[in-house]
Scaffold this motif. Structure first.
Motif, PDB file in Angstrom:
ATOM      1  N   CYS A  24       0.840  -1.196   0.000  1.00  0.00           N
ATOM      2  CA  CYS A  24       0.000   0.000   0.000  1.00  0.00           C
ATOM      3  C   CYS A  24       0.884   1.258   0.000  1.00  0.00           C
ATOM      4  CB  CYS A  24      -0.894   0.000   1.228  1.00  0.00           C
ATOM      5  SG  CYS A  24      -1.801   1.531   1.402  1.00  0.00           S
ATOM      6  N   CYS A  27       0.227   3.356   3.426  1.00  0.00           N
ATOM      7  CA  CYS A  27       0.595   2.918   4.784  1.00  0.00           C
ATOM      8  C   CYS A  27       1.691   1.852   4.775  1.00  0.00           C
ATOM      9  CB  CYS A  27      -0.632   2.447   5.556  1.00  0.00           C
ATOM     10  SG  CYS A  27      -1.280   0.865   5.032  1.00  0.00           S
ATOM     11  N   CYS A  44      -6.790  -1.572   0.565  1.00  0.00           N
ATOM     12  CA  CYS A  44      -5.866  -1.871   1.651  1.00  0.00           C
ATOM     13  C   CYS A  44      -6.680  -2.134   2.923  1.00  0.00           C
ATOM     14  CB  CYS A  44      -4.926  -0.694   1.858  1.00  0.00           C
ATOM     15  SG  CYS A  44      -3.945  -0.821   3.346  1.00  0.00           S
ATOM     16  N   CYS A  47      -5.743   0.989   5.602  1.00  0.00           N
ATOM     17  CA  CYS A  47      -6.099   2.406   5.401  1.00  0.00           C
ATOM     18  C   CYS A  47      -7.124   2.603   4.287  1.00  0.00           C
ATOM     19  CB  CYS A  47      -4.842   3.233   5.120  1.00  0.00           C
ATOM     20  SG  CYS A  47      -4.183   2.998   3.467  1.00  0.00           S
ATOM     21  N   TYR A  49      -6.955   2.337   1.112  1.00  0.00           N
ATOM     22  CA  TYR A  49      -6.488   2.868  -0.175  1.00  0.00           C
ATOM     23  C   TYR A  49      -6.866   1.873  -1.280  1.00  0.00           C
ATOM     24  CZ  TYR A  49      -3.096   4.252  -3.794  1.00  0.00           C
ATOM     25  OH  TYR A  49      -2.501   4.625  -4.965  1.00  0.00           O
TER      26      TYR A  49
HETATM   27 ZN    ZN Z   1      -2.824   1.119   3.350  1.00  0.00          ZN
END
Ligand code: ZN
Ligand code: ZN
Length: 439
Positions: A24, A27, A44, A47, A49
Motif C-alpha cells: 500500500c 501505509c 488496503c 487504510c 487505499y
Molecule cells: Zn494502506
C-alpha cells in the motif's frame, strides 16, 4: 490490429499479474491481492487505499480519447470561446488570450501558472498517453516509453482543463446580466477537450499499463523482472520491515540492496529513484505549509480584481467577489467559489498541520481517518485554482476601454502561491510516516 483484441483479453489477467504480494503506497502494508476484494476493487485492509481497480478496455479507450483530445487541442485553446457585447462593442476571447492579457497587465507569474496548467500540461499529458499507448505495442518499441509514462504520472494532476471549463461557466454567469454573451466555436471544442482529458484519466488503468510496459520492455532486455512474490504474509508486515521498497511512481516492489545507498537505487521498471520514504518529507512539507500560511494573509486581505467602469475604479477582495454572487442571488456559484477559495485552502492547511503534528508526536490514534484526509486533500487541492482562472478569463474578455475593464490585482499572485505551495505540500508529504510507529 489483430493483436489488439488479444491484448485487451489479457487485460483482465494483467490486473492480477504479479499480485501475490502488493504494497500500500499510503501505509506501506504488505498484503496479498486475494485478501480484500470489494466488488472489483482491491482495498488496503489497514487504510482502505484502492490498491487495484481493473478497468475495462483501458488501452483502446485511452488511445482513442488521447487522440481525440489532441485533435480538439488547437481549436479549443486558440479559437475564441466566448464573446461579450456591451454598448454595441463586441469582444471575443480565447483561452490563450487570457494568458496574454495577464502578461500585458504585468502578472507574469500568474500568467505562467495559467499557461502551464491550462495549456502546456494538458498537451503534454495527452501526448504522453498517446505516445505510450502506441509505443507499448509498436514493433519499434521506443525506449522512452517507461520514462514518458513516468512523466505522465508526475504531470497528471497539474493539467486543469476541467477546472478551467467550470471557471468559464462561472465567468459567463457573472457577465450574463451585464453583457450579451455569445458562445463561440472554441467553447464547444474546449468541452470536447475536457471530456477527452477527464475520460483519459477515468479510463486509464495504470497498473495494467505498467504491467504491459514491464512485459514489453523486459523482453527487450531492459528490465529484469524481480522475483519476490512468495514472501510470507504476516499481519501488519510492512515493505520496509521486509527489506522491500515500493516505487513511488509505478508501485513496483523491489528488494532494497543494503550495499547501495538509497539515492543510487533505481526502479527496475520505470527508472525512478527509489526511496523507502520520501526524502526530507517532513521538513519540506513544513516549509511549504508555512509559506502557504504566510501568503494566505495578503491573498485574502488585498484586492484580487480591479474593475474600471466609466473611469471609476473598484477593487475587490476574494470575499467581496463571493458576497457579490450572494447579493446577486447566485447562491450556488457563491458557494462554489467560497468552497474553492476559502474553505479548501483553509482545510488543506489545517489538515496538514494535524497530520504533521501526528507524525511529530507519534500519535497512533485515528490513523485511518487521517490517511483518508490526506487523500482528500491531495485530490481537492487543484480546485482552488478556480478563482484564478475566473479572473484570468474576466481580464481577457472584459476589455471595453472606458466603459468597462477588468484587470487582476496583487492578491492574485499571493493566492496562486498558496494553491501551488499546498499542492506541492501534498506531493512532498509521505503518509506512510503516520503508520511507521504502529507495532
Ligand atoms: Zn494502506
Ligand atoms: Zn517504478
Amino acid at each position: 490490429m489483430g493483436t489488439l483484441g488479444l491484448q485487451e483479453k489479457q487485460q483482465g489477467q494483467a490486473g492480477r499479474m504479479s499480485s501475490e504480494m502488493i504494497c500500500c503506497p499510503n501505509c506501506d502494508l504488505l498484503c496479498s491481492s486475494q485478501l480484500v476484494v470489494t466488488g472489483e476493487a482491491l482495498r488496503c485492509p489497514r487504510c482502505s487505499y484502492t490498491l487495484q481497480k481493473p478497468k475495462k478496455n483501458t488501452f483502446a479507450r485511452v488511445k482513442a480519447l488521447s487522440l481525440a483530445g489532441l485533435l480538439f487541442y488547437i481549436p479549443a485553446n486558440f479559437l475564441p470561446i466566448i464573446s461579450f457585447e456591451i454598448f454595441g462593442i463586441e469582444k471575443v476571447s480565447s483561452i490563450f488570450d487570457s494568458v496574454a492579457t495577464l502578461v500585458q497587465q504585468g502578472y507574469l507569474h500568474v500568467a505562467l501558472i495559467v499557461l502551464f496548467t491550462s495549456l502546456v500540461f494538458p498537451l503534454l499529458t495527452l501526448s504522453f498517453l498517446l505516445f505510450v499507448s502506441l509505443g507499448m505495442y509498436s514493433k519499434r518499441k521506443p525506449q522512452n516509453v517507461p520514462q514518458m509514462f513516468r512523466w505522465y504520472h508526475h504531470l497528471e494532476e497539474w493539467g486543469m482543463t476541467e477546472i478551467f471549463l467550470i471557471a468559464a461557466l462561472i465567468t459567463i454567469i457573472k457577465m450574463y446580466h451585464l453583457a450579451g454573451v455569445g458562445y463561440q466555436i472554441g467553447f464547444f471544442c474546449y468541452i470536447g477537450l475536457v471530456i477527452s482529458c477527464v475520460g483519459c484519466s477515468l479510463a486509464l488503468d495504470k497498473q495494467y499499463y505498467w504491467a504491459e510496459i514491464e512485459k514489453t520492455f523486459a523482453s527487450h532486455g531492459d528490465f529484469k523482472i524481480e522475483e519476490h512474490s512468495h514472501h510470507r504474509t504476516e499481519k501488519h508486515l510492512t515493505a520496509k520491515e521486509a527489506g522491500l521498497v515500493l516505487c513511488h511512481v509505478c508501485h513496483k516492489l523491489t528488494r532494497m540492496e543494503k550495499t547501495k545507498g538509497e539515492a543510487q537505487e533505481k526502479c527496475p521498471r520505470c527508472q525512478a529513484a527509489l526511496h523507502s520514504r520520501y526524502p526530507n518529507s517532513i521538513a519540506r512539507t513544513w516549509a511549504l505549509i508555512i509559506t502557504a500560511t504566510i501568503f494566505a494573509l495578503p491573498a485574502n486581505i488585498l484586492p484580487i480584481m480591479e474593475v474600471k467602469q466609466f473611469g471609476i475604479t473598484q477593487r475587490s477582495t476574494i470575499m467581496d467577489g463571493i458576497i457579490y454572487f450572494f447579493q446577486d442571488g447566485s447562491y450556488g456559484i457563491g458557494l462554489i467559489i467560497f468552497t474553492a477559495s476559502i474553505i479548501v485552502p483553509l482545510f488543506k492547511i489545517v489538515g496538514f498541520l494535524i497530520i504533521l503534528n501526528s507524525i511529530h508526536f507519534s500519535r497512533l490514534t485515528r490513523l485511518k481517518p487521517k490517511t483518508k484526509m490526506y487523500r482528500f486533500i491531495s485530490f481537492i487541492g487543484r480546485w482552488s485554482m478556480l478563482d484564478v482562472f475566473v479572473i484570468a478569463l474576466l481580464c481577457a474578455s472584459v476589455d471595453f476601454g472606458f466603459f468597462s475593464d477588468v484587470s487582476a490585482a496583487p492578491a492574485a499572485v499571493y493566492f496562486t502561491a498558496v494553491v501551488i505551495a499546498t499542492m506541492f505540500a501534498a506531493v512532498s508529504l509521505d503518509p506512510r510516516l503516520l503508520w511507521d510507529k504502529v507495532r
